[in-house]
Enzyme design. Structure first.
Site, PDB file in Angstrom:
ATOM      1  N   HIS A 112       0.830  -1.202   0.000  1.00 51.10           N
ATOM      2  CA  HIS A 112       0.000   0.000   0.000  1.00 51.10           C
ATOM      3  C   HIS A 112       0.869   1.258   0.000  1.00 51.10           C
ATOM      4  O   HIS A 112       1.947   1.262   0.585  1.00 51.10           O
ATOM      5  CB  HIS A 112      -0.896   0.045   1.241  1.00 51.10           C
ATOM      6  CG  HIS A 112      -1.721  -1.179   1.416  1.00 51.10           C
ATOM      7  ND1 HIS A 112      -2.682  -1.577   0.529  1.00 51.10           N
ATOM      8  CD2 HIS A 112      -1.718  -2.121   2.386  1.00 51.10           C
ATOM      9  CE1 HIS A 112      -3.234  -2.702   0.949  1.00 51.10           C
ATOM     10  NE2 HIS A 112      -2.664  -3.060   2.071  1.00 51.10           N
ATOM     11  N   GLU A 129      -2.053  -0.502   8.100  1.00 52.33           N
ATOM     12  CA  GLU A 129      -2.995  -1.486   8.632  1.00 52.33           C
ATOM     13  C   GLU A 129      -2.301  -2.362   9.654  1.00 52.33           C
ATOM     14  O   GLU A 129      -1.066  -2.390   9.732  1.00 52.33           O
ATOM     15  CB  GLU A 129      -3.566  -2.352   7.505  1.00 52.33           C
ATOM     16  CG  GLU A 129      -2.531  -3.246   6.828  1.00 52.33           C
ATOM     17  CD  GLU A 129      -3.077  -3.929   5.574  1.00 52.33           C
ATOM     18  OE1 GLU A 129      -3.801  -3.297   4.796  1.00 52.33           O
ATOM     19  OE2 GLU A 129      -2.768  -5.118   5.378  1.00 52.33           O
ATOM     20  N   HIS A 139       3.240  -7.554   1.592  1.00 50.23           N
ATOM     21  CA  HIS A 139       2.558  -8.481   2.498  1.00 50.23           C
ATOM     22  C   HIS A 139       1.529  -9.331   1.771  1.00 50.23           C
ATOM     23  O   HIS A 139       1.023  -8.942   0.725  1.00 50.23           O
ATOM     24  CB  HIS A 139       1.884  -7.724   3.655  1.00 50.23           C
ATOM     25  CG  HIS A 139       0.837  -6.748   3.217  1.00 50.23           C
ATOM     26  ND1 HIS A 139       1.151  -5.510   2.709  1.00 50.23           N
ATOM     27  CD2 HIS A 139      -0.513  -6.805   3.216  1.00 50.23           C
ATOM     28  CE1 HIS A 139       0.053  -4.854   2.419  1.00 50.23           C
ATOM     29  NE2 HIS A 139      -0.989  -5.617   2.705  1.00 50.23           N
ATOM     30  N   ARG A 167      -1.039  -4.539  -6.431  1.00 53.82           N
ATOM     31  CA  ARG A 167      -0.795  -5.972  -6.514  1.00 53.82           C
ATOM     32  C   ARG A 167       0.550  -6.189  -7.206  1.00 53.82           C
ATOM     33  O   ARG A 167       0.739  -5.786  -8.350  1.00 53.82           O
ATOM     34  CB  ARG A 167      -1.938  -6.610  -7.304  1.00 53.82           C
ATOM     35  CG  ARG A 167      -2.138  -8.062  -7.023  1.00 53.82           C
ATOM     36  CD  ARG A 167      -3.380  -8.603  -7.733  1.00 53.82           C
ATOM     37  NE  ARG A 167      -4.622  -8.199  -7.107  1.00 53.82           N
ATOM     38  CZ  ARG A 167      -5.671  -7.676  -7.758  1.00 53.82           C
ATOM     39  NH1 ARG A 167      -5.624  -7.461  -9.043  1.00 53.82           N
ATOM     40  NH2 ARG A 167      -6.766  -7.358  -7.101  1.00 53.82           N
TER      41      ARG A 167
END
Ligand code: ZN
Length: 310
Positions: free
Chosen positions: A96, A114, A171, A191
């Protein structure tokens, strides 16, 4: 002052399964349900309030119209998003952006920081956290030439592990793992690699250039990424992480707890067991918000909660 209970929104994903029905008792839309957006005001999944004075109202609307419920926090949107993720299959390898990059390249979106609380994981489970490239040149070569085995850093995980994922961290959740995710209110994911899988005969889009822009190199050390928080204190909140965007706690109740809501607002998710909060029954799978100035909440029973605020 009333507790704001949420109606979750469910997402079908190619890697999803049935656990959100079978283990969580949710009414899921199909056999590939991967995500429960439990507390969310994002346009891609805006939760409604369940019961009470605001029954049926979207969380985004409540945030805009009744800011005092959330302590008048200075933000143009509800700042957090809480999800349960059931990965039946491996998720794609992703990364991200931070706020600055997303704001500039993704129509003013927020970036995404996150964190994950591992709700369940099979024996010997692992996740991808970080990578093994030593510098930008090696990073670029490993990604462009598909040297995935060398590139990806797999880390063993078990139930009760907690992982903070800063922007720029490569991740991926692997099949069989269930997590509760607390994140910034953003849906921007790049991605990097999707195991060459096909959806309806086509590979899903990759975002290689943007990934190369945002991946942190070298990656943060594993020891600084994963901590185990199973066990620990009973009947008092245990702080798991505090960063620029959120604070997250675990609260293991066995008996009764008087919890002081002294934050702008306090999100709570029941992840195990059942009990009562100020007389109202709550059980595994319930998510709610204690609004600003709620005061003391009396929680009783045998239940495990994850709480968060800004
Ligand atoms: Zn992510």
């Amino acid at each position: 002052m009333e507790i704001l209970f949420m109606n979750p929104v469910f997402k079908q994903m190619i890697w999803g399964g049935r656990k959100l029905a079978d283990k969580w008792n949710y009414d899921i839309p199909g056999d590939n349900t991967g995500e429960c957006w439990a507390v969310s005001a994002h346009p891609n999944g805006d939760c409604t309030v369940k019961g009470g004075a605001y029954d049926g109202k979207k969380l985004s609307a409540l945030w805009a119209e009744e800011p005092e419920l959330f302590g008048n926090v200075d933000s143009d949107r509800f700042p957090l998003l809480i999800k349960i993720i059931d990965a039946k299959e491996d998720l794609s390898i992703q990364v991200h952006p931070n706020d600055a990059y997303a704001g500039k390249n993704e129509n003013g979106s927020l970036g995404k920081t996150e964190c994950w609380y591992i709700l369940d994981a099979p024996e010997g489970a692992s996740l991808v956290i970080g990578h093994n490239a030593r510098n930008k040149e090696e990073l670029t070569d490993m990604i462009r030439n598909g040297r995935w085995k060398e590139f990806l850093r797999e880390v063993p995980v078990k139930k009760g592990d907690f992982i903070q994922i800063d922007p720029g961290t490569v991740h991926a959740i692997k099949g069989g793992i269930e997590i509760l995710e607390t994140q910034q209110n953003s849906d921007i994911t790049y991605r990097v690699y999707d195991y060459d899988r096909l959806t309806d005969g086509k590979p899903r889009e990759l975002h290689v250039e943007k990934s190369l822009d945002v991946i942190t190199v070298p990656a943060k050390a594993v020891e600084d990424s994963v901590i185990n928080v199973a066990g620990g204190a009973k009947n008092e909140p245990e702080l798991l992480v505090e960063c620029d965007y959120y604070r997250v706690w675990k609260l293991d109740v066995d008996g009764a707890v008087a919890l002081r809501q002294e934050y702008p607002f306090l999100i709570m998710s029941v992840i195990e067991g059942e009990g009562r909060i100020d007389g109202q029954p709550v059980k595994k799978g319930d998510h709610f918000i204690l609004p600003n100035r709620y005061g003391e909440a009396n929680i009783e029973g045998k239940l495990l909660l994850i709480g968060s605020t800004v």
